[in-house]
Every structure is written in C-alpha cells, then in structure tokens.
Design an enzyme around this catalytic site. Structure first.
Site, PDB file in Angstrom:
ATOM      1  CD  GLU A 196     -21.528 -39.365   2.768  1.00 21.98           C
ATOM      2  OE1 GLU A 196     -21.359 -39.854   1.630  1.00 21.98           O
ATOM      3  OE2 GLU A 196     -20.730 -38.560   3.283  1.00 21.98           O
ATOM      4  CE  LYS A 210      -9.961 -22.482  12.569  1.00 26.44           C
ATOM      5  NZ  LYS A 210     -10.749 -21.955  13.678  1.00 26.44           N
ATOM      6  CG  ASP A 219     -11.361 -25.269  14.743  1.00 28.22           C
ATOM      7  OD1 ASP A 219     -12.375 -25.322  14.017  1.00 28.22           O
ATOM      8  OD2 ASP A 219     -10.820 -24.194  15.080  1.00 28.22           O
ATOM      9  CG  HIS A 241     -24.271 -43.455  -1.776  1.00 31.13           C
ATOM     10  ND1 HIS A 241     -24.363 -42.560  -0.744  1.00 31.13           N
ATOM     11  CD2 HIS A 241     -22.960 -43.497  -2.121  1.00 31.13           C
ATOM     12  CE1 HIS A 241     -23.175 -42.060  -0.475  1.00 31.13           C
ATOM     13  NE2 HIS A 241     -22.293 -42.601  -1.300  1.00 31.13           N
TER      14      HIS A 241
END
Length: 390
Positions: free
Chosen positions: A87, A217, A291, A382
């Site tokens: 990004e 999670k 993770d 951006h």
C-alpha cells in the site's frame, strides 16, 4: 473424477526434486510461468512446521519507517522499523507520525498484562453441578496447573476464569507463554489439564477443548476486556505548536475530530475507535514472521486523547490483544529473522520489546492519519504516493 494430484515425497517433501515437481505441475496445468514465485533465497529445509506443498515464496516489499523513538521499559531508544506492505503512502505516513512523536520527546510504552488462553467448555448434568465444578477447580488448581506444566517448559497456567451458561461451565485457562505466541502450547497444556480433571472430578462431566470462548483469530469483547496475548499501552504528549508545524492542524481541531470519530465508532460497534491500527500491525507482522491471521484480534484498540489546559494534546492507544512472538513459528525464517534482528528483538527475551515497538508504531500511525484527514491531505497523499498507474 480429476486425476490431478499434487506431488509429494514422503521421505523429504522439501527436497529440490519435490519442489521442482510441484513447480512443473503448476506450469503444466495453469500456464503460469511462476518465474518470481520460484526464485527465493530461503532454505526449503528450514520450512517443515511452517508450510506444506512448498513451491516458492511471495515477495512483499519492505519499506523502512522511522526513526521511532520509544521510551519503554523494554524498548528504549531509536528504532528503524521494517514494514512489509503493497500500500503506497503507508510507510511514509508512519514515518511522518514517528517524526512528530520523536520531536515531542518520544512515545512511552508499557506492557500491562500477558495472557494466552485456551477455553474449554464443561458440560454437567445440571447448573448446580456446574457451580460445584467451578468451586472444585479452585480447590484443585495446583494439581491442574501441574498437569498442564508437564507439557511445556515455557508456558505457565496462572488462572482459570469461569463463566456460567445453562448446565455448562465455560472456562478460560490463562497462561504466560514466554517469547512464543502460545496458541498451540496452551492447547496441548489445556488438553492435559482437562484430562486430569475428567479423571479426578467426583462426578459426571464432559469437556470440549475449545468452546469458542478464546475466540482464536476472531475479535471479541471478552478478549478486549480480559486480554489475549499482550496488553500494551503507548502514550505521548504533543505540543500545540509542534502539531501545527508538522501536521498543519491545531490540537483543538484534531481533538474535535477525535470526538466525532468516537461517536462513529460507537454507532458502528467496531472493535476499534482508532483510525487504522491494522495497517501498521499487519505490515510489521508480515515483516517479522507473525501469524498474520492474528491481526483479527491484535488490531483491537482503545484510543484515548485529552486536550490539556495549556493546549498540548495527550494521546494514547491500548492494544488489548496483541498476539506476537520472537521465537518459534515463522520468526526464525530467513527474512523474518533479519527484520526481528533489525529491531533487536529476535529470540529469547525479545517479545515485550517487540510489543512496545508495535504499540508505538501504531500510535505514530494514528497521529499521522488523523492529522492528514483533518488537514484534508489524506486524498492528495494517496494520489501522489499511492498510485502506480499512469
């Protein structure tokens, strides 16, 4: 029925021949050249326990943000922060926030809790017997903890929380796990503990090792309130003149925008009243071998700010469920280990330091994006840095 079978080698599935066979299958069946996927510097022999059916590596660009000044109990001084992302503007934005907080004297960080859990549910014949089991667990905690301890050298059972529903007792077996994240460790230890309970409890019971109350999670209120992983706080005070010089916005306008954002977060019932904690956490997770699925929990955030009488702005973030490791899992792989070494966090004794660096990075990112939105620079940033198209 398809005759498609992925090649395997029962003796050494990470050998050059096994890898080449799978790469050839991909080229033959899909037409993809996988030229870049098949080019890597890591040793496939280091991958057992990390991935199956290995064919290559995904190369995620790593940018360098900072320097980040941290006034922690474990992380002290300036750090160059590796952030893996695709990004545009992300690394630049975090660096801008790091500059602001560095000029303000740095970010103070504190690890306040450390818990990893597995959450078995016990089913009994009645609610009264479930209540009896809860008391029995207290009476026999030492024996239960000893049974769990037999499965691990670094994990330690510190408490068993209890929550009643119908004739079931939902529990959270809370552990400290050293420098490992500890989900697998706590699963094995809790299974041993539950087996001991079933053998020794003087009554009928059944248990399910995970009653979906650890919310592994998945974000949840229970983990935000009771901690999963590391609960760490980062805080800083930004002088008004410095905010205007660096962010082109006043503290009072930033604080006003914060109040509006608080209401929006409340209305949407999000796990996060900040701006974009997942951005910085994910970029650091990918770089350091965490993770990445744990971002679902780790990005939970309590943000708090206060406009001080002298016009300065106190800002803080609390990460209540930061699940990280500096040992085991993907942390020892080639590039991931290098990024942890860059931060001085690899191996034993580094996990609290990493927690403080991540929390400080998140706070820097919150300030940078918040300032950009209020100063109406978000879209233009951006456009200039986040586009790779003509």
């Amino acid at each position: 029925m398809s005759d498609l079978t992925i090649p395997r080698d029962r003796n050494d599935d990470y050998s050059a021949a096994a890898v080449a066979a799978r790469q050839a299958l991909v080229r033959e069946r899909t037409g993809a050249s996988i030229e870049h996927v098949a080019s890597y510097s890591l040793d496939p022999g280091s991958l057992p326990g990390n991935v199956e059916g290995f064919i290559g590596a995904a190369q995620v660009p790593i940018g360098l943000a900072g320097p980040l000044l941290v006034n922690g109990e474990h992380a002290q001084g300036e750090f160059l922060v590796p952030m893996a992302t695709t990004e545009g503007t992300l690394v630049a934005s975090y660096s801008r926030g790091m500059k602001l907080t560095r000029l303000a004297g740095g970010i103070t960080t504190t690890v306040v809790e450390d818990k990893m859990q597995r959450a078995p549910v016990f089913t009994l014949p009645s609610a009264r017997e479930a209540r009896h089991l809860a008391g029995w667990l207290d009476e026999h905690f030492a024996e239960i903890a000893a049974a769990a301890q037999e499965t691990t050298s670094s994990g330690r059972l510190i408490e068993i929380q209890r929550f009643f529903a119908s004739k079931m007792l939902y529990t959270r077996f809370n552990y400290t796990t050293g420098d490992a994240a500890g989900q697998n460790m706590t699963g094995k230890a809790t299974f041993a503990a539950c087996a001991w309970i079933k053998r020794n409890y003087p009554g009928e019971l059944h248990f399910l090792l995970e009653g979906q109350f650890a919310t592994d999670k998945k974000t949840s209120v229970v983990n935000m309130l009771h901690t999963r992983g590391k609960r760490v706080v980062a805080e800083a005070t930004i002088p008004s003149a410095l905010m205007e010089e660096q962010m082109h916005v006043s503290n009072d306008k930033l604080f006003s925008a914060r109040l509006k954002g608080q209401l929006g977060a409340f209305m949407s019932q999000t796990n996060n009243n900040g701006n974009h904690s997942a951005n910085g956490i994910t970029a650091l997770f990918i770089a350091t071998g965490q993770d990445v699925a744990n971002v679902a929990e780790s990005s939970a955030l309590y943000g708090f700010s206060e406009l001080l009488p002298n016009g300065d702005l106190y800002v803080s973030v609390t990460l209540p469920a930061l699940i990280i490791a500096t040992y085991g899992g993907g942390t020892g792989l080639a590039t991931q280990r290098e990024c942890l070494e860059m931060l001085g966090c690899y191996g034993s004794g580094g996990v609290y330091k990493l927690a403080e660096i991540i929390a400080a990075t998140v706070l820097a990112g919150e300030l940078s994006l918040g300032g950009a939105v209020v100063a109406e620079e978000w879209v233009s940033a951006h456009d200039s840095l986040g586009r790779n198209r003509p």
